[in-house]
Design a protein around this motif. Structure first.
Motif, PDB file in Angstrom:
ATOM      1  N   ARG A   1      -0.539   5.246  -4.929  1.00  0.00           N
ATOM      2  CA  ARG A   1      -1.669   4.864  -4.187  1.00  0.00           C
ATOM      3  C   ARG A   1      -2.398   6.138  -3.543  1.00  0.00           C
ATOM      4  O   ARG A   1      -3.600   6.294  -3.564  1.00  0.00           O
ATOM      5  CB  ARG A   1      -1.359   3.719  -3.337  1.00  0.00           C
ATOM      6  CG  ARG A   1      -2.730   3.131  -3.086  1.00  0.00           C
ATOM      7  CD  ARG A   1      -2.244   1.664  -2.274  1.00  0.00           C
ATOM      8  NE  ARG A   1      -3.372   1.453  -1.597  1.00  0.00           N
ATOM      9  CZ  ARG A   1      -3.268   0.548  -0.500  1.00  0.00           C
ATOM     10  NH1 ARG A   1      -2.122   0.351   0.171  1.00  0.00           N
ATOM     11  NH2 ARG A   1      -4.481   0.302   0.049  1.00  0.00           N
ATOM     12  N   LEU A   2      -1.856   6.835  -2.928  1.00  0.00           N
ATOM     13  CA  LEU A   2      -2.152   8.257  -2.269  1.00  0.00           C
ATOM     14  C   LEU A   2      -2.878   9.122  -3.213  1.00  0.00           C
ATOM     15  O   LEU A   2      -3.712   9.590  -2.982  1.00  0.00           O
ATOM     16  CB  LEU A   2      -1.581   8.638  -1.249  1.00  0.00           C
ATOM     17  CG  LEU A   2      -0.089   9.644  -1.726  1.00  0.00           C
ATOM     18  CD1 LEU A   2      -0.486  10.880  -1.999  1.00  0.00           C
ATOM     19  CD2 LEU A   2       0.888   9.446  -0.671  1.00  0.00           C
TER      20      LEU A   2
ATOM     21  N   CYS B   1      -1.327  -0.561  -7.848  1.00  0.00           N
ATOM     22  CA  CYS B   1      -1.089   0.596  -6.813  1.00  0.00           C
ATOM     23  C   CYS B   1      -1.771   1.955  -7.475  1.00  0.00           C
ATOM     24  O   CYS B   1      -1.753   2.916  -7.082  1.00  0.00           O
ATOM     25  CB  CYS B   1       0.351   0.875  -6.499  1.00  0.00           C
ATOM     26  SG  CYS B   1       0.950  -0.064  -5.100  1.00  0.00           S
TER      27      CYS B   1
ATOM     28  N   PRO C   1      -7.005  -4.948  -0.187  1.00  0.00           N
ATOM     29  CA  PRO C   1      -7.350  -3.964  -1.277  1.00  0.00           C
ATOM     30  C   PRO C   1      -6.126  -3.177  -1.543  1.00  0.00           C
ATOM     31  O   PRO C   1      -5.291  -2.905  -0.822  1.00  0.00           O
ATOM     32  CB  PRO C   1      -8.432  -3.288  -0.340  1.00  0.00           C
ATOM     33  CG  PRO C   1      -8.187  -3.769   0.833  1.00  0.00           C
ATOM     34  CD  PRO C   1      -7.462  -4.907   0.922  1.00  0.00           C
ATOM     35  N   ALA C   2      -6.274  -2.526  -2.926  1.00  0.00           N
ATOM     36  CA  ALA C   2      -5.262  -1.350  -3.068  1.00  0.00           C
ATOM     37  C   ALA C   2      -6.095  -0.544  -3.873  1.00  0.00           C
ATOM     38  O   ALA C   2      -7.371  -0.429  -4.054  1.00  0.00           O
ATOM     39  CB  ALA C   2      -4.088  -2.108  -3.878  1.00  0.00           C
TER      40      ALA C   2
ATOM     41  N   ALA D   1       3.911  13.748  -2.727  1.00  0.00           N
ATOM     42  CA  ALA D   1       2.752  13.706  -3.756  1.00  0.00           C
ATOM     43  C   ALA D   1       1.719  14.325  -3.293  1.00  0.00           C
ATOM     44  O   ALA D   1       0.760  14.623  -3.982  1.00  0.00           O
ATOM     45  CB  ALA D   1       2.731  12.119  -4.166  1.00  0.00           C
ATOM     46  N   ARG D   2       1.587  14.457  -2.086  1.00  0.00           N
ATOM     47  CA  ARG D   2       0.247  14.882  -1.193  1.00  0.00           C
ATOM     48  C   ARG D   2      -0.008  16.385  -1.447  1.00  0.00           C
ATOM     49  O   ARG D   2      -0.801  16.955  -1.987  1.00  0.00           O
ATOM     50  CB  ARG D   2       0.339  14.893   0.247  1.00  0.00           C
ATOM     51  CG  ARG D   2      -0.167  13.278   0.718  1.00  0.00           C
ATOM     52  CD  ARG D   2      -1.034  13.487   1.734  1.00  0.00           C
ATOM     53  NE  ARG D   2      -1.668  12.259   1.932  1.00  0.00           N
ATOM     54  CZ  ARG D   2      -1.193  11.367   2.672  1.00  0.00           C
ATOM     55  NH1 ARG D   2       0.020  11.245   2.836  1.00  0.00           N
ATOM     56  NH2 ARG D   2      -1.976  10.138   2.514  1.00  0.00           N
TER      57      ARG D   2
ATOM     58  N   SER E   1       3.647   4.196  -2.905  1.00  0.00           N
ATOM     59  CA  SER E   1       2.760   4.934  -2.243  1.00  0.00           C
ATOM     60  C   SER E   1       2.325   6.240  -2.795  1.00  0.00           C
ATOM     61  O   SER E   1       1.327   6.786  -2.564  1.00  0.00           O
ATOM     62  CB  SER E   1       3.635   5.187  -0.748  1.00  0.00           C
ATOM     63  OG  SER E   1       3.760   3.992  -0.072  1.00  0.00           O
TER      64      SER E   1
ATOM     65  N   GLU F   1      -6.191   7.396  -3.975  1.00  0.00           N
ATOM     66  CA  GLU F   1      -7.184   7.470  -2.814  1.00  0.00           C
ATOM     67  C   GLU F   1      -7.537   8.883  -2.893  1.00  0.00           C
ATOM     68  O   GLU F   1      -8.566   9.119  -2.402  1.00  0.00           O
ATOM     69  CB  GLU F   1      -6.375   7.255  -1.402  1.00  0.00           C
ATOM     70  CG  GLU F   1      -6.028   5.927  -1.266  1.00  0.00           C
ATOM     71  CD  GLU F   1      -4.996   5.313  -0.286  1.00  0.00           C
ATOM     72  OE1 GLU F   1      -4.610   6.461   0.479  1.00  0.00           O
ATOM     73  OE2 GLU F   1      -4.789   4.461  -0.002  1.00  0.00           O
TER      74      GLU F   1
END
Lengths: 148, 543
Positions: free
Chosen positions: A77-78, A105, A134-135, A47-48, A74, A81
């Motif tokens: 969430r990334l 997430c 935290p999330a 996903a990055r 993940s 972020e």
């Protein structure tokens, strides 16, 4: 049209904006073309790779072919972020007992293969009075509240 | 020890109600068994050969007497009057009904206990040094760090559907009493230039592919402990293999990526996470530490022990361990009576241990990964009274770390994964050595038995290990030599062809005899094996 109607029945959104009305493309084809604004992330995708293109994305679907494969948590969430604010939709084998963690997430929409029971869903989302860590949601962890 | 506040209690209570609802939906047929399975596993509930088994978390192995009494009551109310202490410092009950499981969890919650994440593909209960806070050789008490990680890992929204289970151990001594390097993450609290920090070992484990965890970071500052752990878990969750459950543990990922590439991936993730506010306020660590302050040890407590009773003197020599406070020891209650089931305790024994902890050990007990119980802080002056009470209840076996102090998994008597029985082999070996009188001469000899390749009985880490396998429908036992779970960690090697049940008991005695013949002054079995190698043992076993 019938298929579309069924899909809309199952779709659960926690957003105010209009849902994207065109199909999501794969990560590979999204990276190859500039017009798509909806992409579908499979468990094995990184996903990055989407991060340089977040401003043109309105919908990211994260597919859960099997509910036990947790890579999508993940991925979600990334992306949050990295600042992604568009719709993040969990699709596939999405069950009521996983939605509370998915919300944490960063998922704000669900399109499950099988419809979720409304009262079970409400109970699941109201289940946790507090959170320990935290999330991607805005909840304040217990360890912060203890020292506020 | 750590006590819940209203937040901890609210979370555990919410979990009980969540599980009660899930069990109801399962019993009504709204959840399939496939859908229910990971949910019940994350509440410690396994389906075994004969019934459900429920595993209760004992965080870092620490209990007070009230909790031990509650565990005894549960054994009577929901099981058959006994429980089984495990190699990860937990307790499990073997005869549980699904319909009653939620009530059992509610009873646990009343005494600040739970079964959360004692199974399933999530971060499991965190284990630690069973002599924490008492050991003469520790840098600090490791349990506050384990407790902080307990909170972080409880109901973690991103890491509850990992490729496979995930086990963390925390120690703070150069002496490793927690098999730290055989965990997915092993943490050793260390000191560098007067600052405390954590060394991270990642990718150890037993199972079918045993590996010793390499150190990937020798110093992580304490105010980055949670963030660094989160970075490791994210790399594992994203890139750990999911195509084959036997290659899904983090040890395979570390091995396949290589330690350096894996470490680099973690460091990159860690660097990104630093601004995400993942780390708890440092005040939380300080709050937790206040729960683990020393009890009020009596100053000038007597160092004298009246050794006139030889049975008592033997128990003192074998089962007590040096303490940091003068006049005190840690006393080990052996759950390994000759011919008994390793790790089992009846409800009456649990209640007695609880009462003795209250009378003699500042209300505290510990579960050891070797399936024994520790009273961590006992005055030397109280040892005789303690031993007398234990001995009368069949809990006075003087056999800590001897060949009779066997670790054994439940095996085919209970477990649906097992290929062979472990318990009868353990019983026969302890009976053999009690009868032949060699236990004393053999000294420290750690014997560990697993009933299948999953290695719950830690056979890879035994000075002598035994692995039960299925050979064309017949139970067969392989013998391994030279393992250690301690700071001199090593993996045991198979001697050769396996044995039947009677044969493996003879083979263990043969290996023990080779040691007695070959040893030099001061050598343990393991030392002799390391010096002379496998050949003399093979010669004696198969020659």
């Amino acid at each position: 049209m019938d298929n579309m109607a069924t899909e809309n029945d199952r779709l659960i959104r926690y957003r105010e904006d209009e849902a994207v009305d065109h199909a999501a493309v794969t990560v590979d084809s999204f990276l190859d073309q500039s017009s798509a604004s909806a992409v579908r992330v499979e468990p094995g995708d990184d996903a990055r790779e989407l991060i340089p293109h977040l401003e043109r994305l309105a919908l990211v679907e994260v597919n859960f072919p099997a509910f036990g494969d947790g890579r999508g948590y993940s991925s979600a969430r990334l992306l949050r972020e990295a600042g992604y604010e568009g719709e993040l939709r969990a699709v596939g084998d999405v069950l009521v007992d996983q939605v509370a963690y998915m919300r944490r997430c960063g998922f704000d929409a669900f399109d499950p293969d099988a419809p979720l029971d409304e009262s079970d869903l409400e109970a699941a989302l109201d289940r946790w009075p507090e959170v320990y860590q935290p999330a991607a949601d805005s909840r304040t962890p217990i360890w912060t509240k203890r020292h506020a | 020890m750590y006590l819940y506040d209203q937040y901890d209690q609210a979370m555990v209570d919410a979990r009980v109600e969540e599980f009660r609802d899930q069990a109801r939906r399962r019993l009504e047929g709204k959840l399939s068994e496939d859908q229910f399975k990971p949910l019940r596993l994350m509440n410690g509930l396994y389906l075994q050969l004969h019934a459900y088994m429920l595993r209760v978390a004992i965080p870092y192995g620490t209990l007070n007497s009230r909790q031990m009494h509650a565990l005894a009551d549960i054994a009577d109310k929901y099981d058959r009057g006994y429980g089984h202490f495990t190699t990860r410092q937990n307790i499990q009950y073997n005869w549980i009904k699904l319909e009653e499981a939620a009530d059992l969890l509610a009873d646990l919650a009343k005494d600040e206990m739970h079964a959360i994440q004692t199974s399933g593909n999530c971060i499991r209960n965190i284990s630690s040094d069973h002599f924490a806070g008492a050991a003469a050789d520790e840098l600090v008490d490791p349990r506050p760090y384990a407790e902080l990680l307990r909170q972080w890992s409880s109901f973690h929204p991103e890491f509850s559907y990992l490729p496979r289970k995930f086990k963390i151990a925390v120690i703070a001594s150069d002496t490793d009493r927690a098999a730290m390097r055989l965990h997915d993450i092993g943490i050793q609290v260390v000191e560098q230039d007067g600052e405390l920090g954590a060394a991270f070992y990642v990718g150890g484990g037993m199972g079918r592919t045993p590996m010793i965890a390499p150190c990937i970071k020798d110093f992580v500052p304490l105010d980055r402990l949670v963030t660094y752990s989160e970075a490791i878990l994210r790399v594992y969750n994203r890139f750990g293999r999911r195509d084959n459950k036997y290659k899904a543990r983090i040890k395979i990922l570390v091995h396949e990526m290589g330690k350096d590439s894996f470490t680099q991936a973690v460091d990159e993730e860690f660097a990104r996470m630093l601004d995400e506010g993942i780390e708890p306020p440092f005040a939380e660590l300080e709050r937790i530490r206040t729960f683990f302050e020393d009890p009020l040890f009596e100053t000038g407590a007597s160092e004298d022990i009246d050794r006139s009773d030889p049975d008592f003197a033997l128990w003192v020599d074998r089962n007590t361990v040096a303490h940091k406070a003068s006049g005190y020891v840690s006393a080990v209650i052996s759950l390994k009576p000759v011919g008994g089931i390793p790790g089992d305790a009846t409800s009456e024994q649990m209640r007695l241990m609880a009462d003795l902890a209250k009378d003699y050990s500042f209300d505290e007990l510990r579960v050891m990964h070797t399936q024994n119980i520790v009273l961590p802080h006992v005055r030397k002056a109280d040892l005789h009274a303690l031993w007398t009470a234990l001995d009368e209840a069949g809990l006075g076996s003087p056999n800590l770390d001897t060949i009779e102090d066997i670790i054994a998994c439940p095996g085919l008597d209970y477990c649906s994964l097992a290929n062979a029985r472990s318990i009868p082999v353990a019983q026969k070996i302890s009976e053999r050595f009690a009868a032949n009188g060699k236990t004393e001469a053999l000294g420290q000899l750690k014997l560990k038995i697993s009933g299948c390749i999953n290695a719950c009985g830690h056979h890879h880490a035994g000075h002598i290990g035994i692995l039960g396998v299925d050979k064309k429908g017949v139970e067969n036992y392989q013998l391994l030599l030279g393992g250690s779970e301690a700071e001199d960690v090593s993996l045991a090697k198979i001697t050769g062809p396996g044995f039947d049940e009677a044969g493996i008991v003879n083979a263990v005695e043969t290996a023990a005899d080779v040691y007695l013949r070959e040893r030099e002054d001061g050598e343990r079995f393991l030392d002799t094996y390391r010096r002379i190698g496998m050949a003399p043992f093979k010669e004696a076993l198969y020659g």
